[in-house]
Design a protein around this motif. Structure first.
Motif, PDB file in Angstrom:
ATOM      1  N   ALA A 124      16.215  15.824 -13.524  1.00 25.63           N
ATOM      2  CA  ALA A 124      17.080  15.682 -12.225  1.00 25.63           C
ATOM      3  C   ALA A 124      16.025  15.065 -11.360  1.00 25.63           C
ATOM      4  N   TYR A 125      14.752  14.974 -11.249  1.00 23.37           N
ATOM      5  CA  TYR A 125      14.144  14.219 -10.325  1.00 23.37           C
ATOM      6  C   TYR A 125      14.076  12.593 -10.661  1.00 23.37           C
ATOM      7  N   GLN A 126      14.108  12.388 -12.217  1.00 22.94           N
ATOM      8  CA  GLN A 126      14.175  10.911 -12.483  1.00 22.94           C
ATOM      9  C   GLN A 126      15.541  10.451 -12.030  1.00 22.94           C
ATOM     10  N   ILE A 127      16.501  11.077 -12.347  1.00 23.99           N
ATOM     11  CA  ILE A 127      17.851  10.567 -11.905  1.00 23.99           C
ATOM     12  C   ILE A 127      18.042  10.580 -10.391  1.00 23.99           C
ATOM     13  N   SER A 128      17.921  11.694  -9.558  1.00 24.31           N
ATOM     14  CA  SER A 128      17.721  11.505  -8.249  1.00 24.31           C
ATOM     15  C   SER A 128      17.186  10.282  -7.502  1.00 24.31           C
ATOM     16  N   ALA A 169       3.288  25.434  -7.187  1.00 28.10           N
ATOM     17  CA  ALA A 169       2.401  25.208  -6.306  1.00 28.10           C
ATOM     18  C   ALA A 169       1.898  23.705  -5.901  1.00 28.10           C
ATOM     19  N   ARG A 170       1.684  22.992  -6.941  1.00 23.83           N
ATOM     20  CA  ARG A 170       1.371  21.644  -6.874  1.00 23.83           C
ATOM     21  C   ARG A 170       2.655  20.859  -6.238  1.00 23.83           C
ATOM     22  N   LEU A 171       3.659  21.235  -6.879  1.00 25.03           N
ATOM     23  CA  LEU A 171       4.716  20.616  -6.277  1.00 25.03           C
ATOM     24  C   LEU A 171       5.227  20.673  -5.143  1.00 25.03           C
ATOM     25  N   ARG A 172       4.947  21.904  -4.390  1.00 28.71           N
ATOM     26  CA  ARG A 172       5.200  22.158  -2.884  1.00 28.71           C
ATOM     27  C   ARG A 172       4.266  21.324  -2.308  1.00 28.71           C
ATOM     28  N   ASP A 173       3.133  20.952  -2.570  1.00 26.73           N
ATOM     29  CA  ASP A 173       2.426  20.207  -1.742  1.00 26.73           C
ATOM     30  C   ASP A 173       2.846  18.798  -1.563  1.00 26.73           C
ATOM     31  N   CYS A 174       4.136  18.455  -2.570  1.00 27.39           N
ATOM     32  CA  CYS A 174       4.675  17.051  -2.278  1.00 27.39           C
ATOM     33  C   CYS A 174       6.066  17.414  -1.996  1.00 27.39           C
ATOM     34  N   GLN A 207       7.948  17.246   0.666  1.00 32.33           N
ATOM     35  CA  GLN A 207       8.816  16.033   1.269  1.00 32.33           C
ATOM     36  C   GLN A 207       9.068  14.961   0.589  1.00 32.33           C
ATOM     37  N   PHE A 208       8.781  14.834  -0.711  1.00 34.45           N
ATOM     38  CA  PHE A 208       9.122  13.490  -1.566  1.00 34.45           C
ATOM     39  C   PHE A 208       9.977  14.104  -2.581  1.00 34.45           C
ATOM     40  N   LEU A 209      10.420  15.256  -2.504  1.00 30.06           N
ATOM     41  CA  LEU A 209      11.159  15.921  -3.701  1.00 30.06           C
ATOM     42  C   LEU A 209      12.804  15.937  -3.446  1.00 30.06           C
ATOM     43  N   PRO A 210      13.412  15.536  -4.245  1.00 30.60           N
ATOM     44  CA  PRO A 210      15.011  15.508  -3.778  1.00 30.60           C
ATOM     45  C   PRO A 210      15.418  17.072  -3.687  1.00 30.60           C
ATOM     46  N   GLU A 211      16.666  17.124  -2.799  1.00 32.16           N
ATOM     47  CA  GLU A 211      17.223  18.386  -2.922  1.00 32.16           C
ATOM     48  C   GLU A 211      17.600  19.210  -4.092  1.00 32.16           C
ATOM     49  N   LYS A 212      17.857  18.205  -4.961  1.00 33.48           N
ATOM     50  CA  LYS A 212      18.415  19.168  -6.144  1.00 33.48           C
ATOM     51  C   LYS A 212      17.222  19.659  -6.990  1.00 33.48           C
ATOM     52  N   VAL A 213      15.780  19.098  -6.931  1.00 30.62           N
ATOM     53  CA  VAL A 213      15.023  19.747  -7.544  1.00 30.62           C
ATOM     54  C   VAL A 213      14.427  20.849  -6.897  1.00 30.62           C
ATOM     55  N   LEU A 214      14.329  20.720  -5.385  1.00 33.83           N
ATOM     56  CA  LEU A 214      14.028  21.780  -4.651  1.00 33.83           C
ATOM     57  C   LEU A 214      14.911  23.274  -5.165  1.00 33.83           C
ATOM     58  N   PRO A 274       0.861  -1.402   0.155  1.00 33.43           N
ATOM     59  CA  PRO A 274      -0.010  -0.012  -0.033  1.00 33.43           C
ATOM     60  C   PRO A 274       0.940   1.216  -0.005  1.00 33.43           C
ATOM     61  N   LYS A 275       1.920   1.190   0.807  1.00 35.44           N
ATOM     62  CA  LYS A 275       2.718   2.430   0.980  1.00 35.44           C
ATOM     63  C   LYS A 275       3.597   2.565  -0.706  1.00 35.44           C
ATOM     64  N   TYR A 276       3.907   1.561  -1.197  1.00 42.03           N
ATOM     65  CA  TYR A 276       4.542   1.729  -2.628  1.00 42.03           C
ATOM     66  C   TYR A 276       3.528   2.277  -3.573  1.00 42.03           C
ATOM     67  N   GLN A 277       2.309   1.649  -3.321  1.00 45.71           N
ATOM     68  CA  GLN A 277       1.463   2.219  -4.341  1.00 45.71           C
ATOM     69  C   GLN A 277       0.894   3.811  -4.198  1.00 45.71           C
ATOM     70  N   SER A 278       0.964   4.036  -2.807  1.00 46.08           N
ATOM     71  CA  SER A 278       0.732   5.588  -2.463  1.00 46.08           C
ATOM     72  C   SER A 278       1.904   6.213  -3.090  1.00 46.08           C
ATOM     73  N   ARG A 279       2.906   6.042  -2.812  1.00 44.11           N
ATOM     74  CA  ARG A 279       4.183   6.941  -3.283  1.00 44.11           C
ATOM     75  C   ARG A 279       4.238   6.881  -4.827  1.00 44.11           C
ATOM     76  N   LYS A 280       3.860   5.813  -5.478  1.00 47.03           N
ATOM     77  CA  LYS A 280       3.722   5.763  -7.026  1.00 47.03           C
ATOM     78  C   LYS A 280       3.006   6.740  -7.410  1.00 47.03           C
ATOM     79  N   LYS A 281       1.514   6.789  -6.904  1.00 45.78           N
ATOM     80  CA  LYS A 281       0.687   7.925  -7.340  1.00 45.78           C
ATOM     81  C   LYS A 281       1.456   9.385  -7.011  1.00 45.78           C
ATOM     82  N   ILE A 282       1.860   9.382  -6.024  1.00 48.68           N
ATOM     83  CA  ILE A 282       2.518  10.714  -5.635  1.00 48.68           C
ATOM     84  C   ILE A 282       3.585  11.126  -6.660  1.00 48.68           C
ATOM     85  N   SER A 283       4.400  10.051  -6.831  1.00 51.53           N
ATOM     86  CA  SER A 283       5.444  10.425  -7.944  1.00 51.53           C
ATOM     87  C   SER A 283       4.768  10.774  -9.258  1.00 51.53           C
TER      88      SER A 283
END
Length: 257
Positions: A250-254, A175-180, A182-189, A88-97
């Motif tokens: 950058a996100y895909q590589i990270s 704005a949509r990305l900022r809602d996520c 905590q799941f974004l790599p530092e390089k993307v931020l 369930p956690k993987y599926q949820s994270r996959k949706k967020i991704s």
């Protein structure tokens, strides 16, 4: 101009199967897998081989049964964990991704869109720098691209309205990305901060738009109309496009490093 938010500019670049498998494997607990495999192998050997061997001491039999029962309990616990927690956690994270990649994709494609609308070249590429520079000659208040996806009623829009639409759409995706966040790599931020602030495109555009037509006098008395042509901020716009183009890769590589 009544600007619209563009939901889809182009297809999302997909990871190949190898990279997808690497991304999935990173979500697994290596220690848990090793422990599960070792216990599973021991339980198999005990059940199908060790039970057929005479025990050298009588207490080995109940001890083996006890260890076998514990091993089955551990294996059952691991399976229960994967079914009730990991999957369930993987599926949820996959949706967020998926949400993250869709919005990063919009930012990524904006760089191609700007490149095409100003220079006529389909995709942003640093090898086209000279063609880009020579194409940035339009007056800020003149008609922009012949056909813009930012104009819901069709027809032409000015370059000022065009850049305003770019910023509005960027703000929407960010704005949509900022809602996520905590799941974004530092390089993307960091790249998001570059897009919003550090590369100075927004400040430059607003300065040119606000001071349009204002002429500056040189020391010898000549008047320079520097706040009229988009060539005045073409350099910062190029850097802005570069940051937009870097953000999805950058996100895909990270996520698979």
């Amino acid at each position: 101009m009544n600007c619209i938010i563009v939901d889809s500019i182009g297809p999302i670049p997909q990871l190949n199967k190898t990279k997808k498998l690497r991304r999935f494997s990173q979500t697994l607990s290596f220690k848990l897998i090793v422990v599960g495999l070792l216990i599973g192998v021991w339980a198999f050997i005990y059940k199908f081989w060790l039970l057929d061997i005479a025990a050298p001491f009588p207490f080995f039999v109940p001890l083996g049964d006890l260890c076998y029962g514990v091993a089955l309990s551990v294996i059952a616990s691991i399976i229960f964990y994967f079914v009730t927690v990991f999957i369930p956690k993987y599926q949820s994270r996959k949706k967020i991704s998926g949400v993250i990649e869709r919005n990063l994709h919009q930012l990524y494609c904006l760089s191609d869109l700007i490149m095409h609308d100003i220079s006529g070249i389909l995709n942003f590429d640093e090898t086209h720098r000279d063609d880009w520079t020579s194409s940035c000659v339009g007056d800020l208040k003149d008609d922009g691209p012949k056909k813009s996806i930012f104009n819901p009623f069709g027809g032409k829009i000015s370059w000022a309205d065009y850049f305003e639409a770019i910023i509005i759409n960027e703000d929407h995706y960010i704005a949509r990305l900022r809602d996520c966040r905590q799941f974004l790599p530092e390089k993307v931020l960091i790249l998001i901060d570059e897009i919003e602030n550090a590369d100075n495109f927004r400040n430059s555009y607003h300065q040119f738009n606000g001071m349009y037509g204002v002429k500056l006098k040189t020391e010898d008395g000549k008047e320079l109309d520097v706040y009229r042509n988009i060539s005045g901020f073409s350099e910062v716009l190029w850097n802005h496009m570069k940051h937009l183009h870097q953000i999805l890769p950058a996100y895909q590589i990270s996520s698979i490093d």
